[in-house]
Design an enzyme around this catalytic site. Structure first.
Site, PDB file in Angstrom:
ATOM      1  CG  HIS A  24      19.468  19.804 -56.398  1.00 49.11           C
ATOM      2  ND1 HIS A  24      20.738  19.521 -56.811  1.00 49.11           N
ATOM      3  CD2 HIS A  24      19.204  18.963 -55.365  1.00 49.11           C
ATOM      4  CE1 HIS A  24      21.224  18.537 -56.051  1.00 49.11           C
ATOM      5  NE2 HIS A  24      20.306  18.182 -55.170  1.00 49.11           N
ATOM      6  CD  GLU A  66      20.155  19.446 -51.059  1.00 52.76           C
ATOM      7  OE1 GLU A  66      19.659  18.483 -50.487  1.00 52.76           O
ATOM      8  OE2 GLU A  66      20.591  19.408 -52.219  1.00 52.76           O
TER       9      GLU A  66
END
Ligand code: PGA
Length: 220
Positions: free
Chosen positions: A93, A150
């Site tokens: 992430h 993302e």
């Protein structure tokens, strides 16, 4: 391919708040829908217990050690998670890359750990390092990943990316990883989700997953 709705709670929620969320979460999933809940580590077993009889609801971790079991103080590896039913691992992430200085190689090592222990990695990438990330992953593991696009500018900002851009990047991801499921993440909410479900295999949701009723509204 089934649509994946991933709730990434990040470093939010207390024990009581998780109990409340689980009580408030009611959703009838269709055959082609899967929900993945990614709580902080200490709250995994609470969620595991509650979802064990719910079909198509799965558990994820938000990170994983890049090492196997052993003398790595503070790390959590797949061995430590045995019996909890963890099926997915969100890896790489952007918050971990940024604040914890995770490198592409660290993420690749974590992907190997996840896959060799029965968990599917959900690998987070932004457009500018899709290839750099893929290059260090063992080639035979690439097409076993789920990949989440993302874009940094969209995460937690309310500035969700245009769906046509997401469609374009999804193609780039597939050209590098193979025909893998691709998710979109970045300020997804019940009002803006529809176009993303047309061009991807699902969504990775932060802020809008923290409230069970809002998260349930995403799934239709
Ligand atoms: P957000 O987070 O939905 O709050 O933008 C998404 C993510 O970080 O995966």
């Amino acid at each position: 391919m089934p649509k994946l709705f991933v709730a990434n709670w990040k470093s939010n929620k207390s024990l009581e708040e998780v109990k409340q969320w689980l009580n408030d979460f009611h959703v009838e999933l269709k055959d082609n829908q899967k929900v993945v809940i990614a709580p902080p580590y200490p709250l995994l077993s609470l969620v595991a217990d509650k979802i064990k009889d719910l079909p198509r609801v799965f558990l994820a971790v938000q990170n994983l050690s890049s090492f196997p079991a052993g003398s790595y103080t503070g790390e959590v590896c797949m061995r430590n998670l045995e019996g909890l039913g963890v099926k997915y691992a969100i890896l790489g992430h952007s918050e971990r890359r940024r604040y914890l200085k995770e490198s592409h190689q660290d993420v690749a090592n974590k992907i190997s750990q996840a896959l060799s222990n029965g968990a599917t990695p959900i690998v987070c990438v932004d457009q500018d390092y899709i290839e750099d990330q893929a290059r260090v992953i063992e080639p035979n593991l690439l097409n076993q990943c789920v990949v989440a696009y993302e874009p940094l500018a969209a995460i937690g900002t309310g500035e969700n990316a245009p769906a046509d851009k997401v469609a374009k990047v999804s193609k780039e991801i597939k050209s590098v990883f193979g025909n893998v499921p691709v998710l979109y993440g970045g300020s997804v909410n019940p009002e803006n989700i529809t176009p993303y479900l047309r061009v991807t295999d699902g969504v990775l949701v932060g802020g809008a997953s923290l409230d069970a009723e809002v998260f349930a509204k995403l799934i239709y």
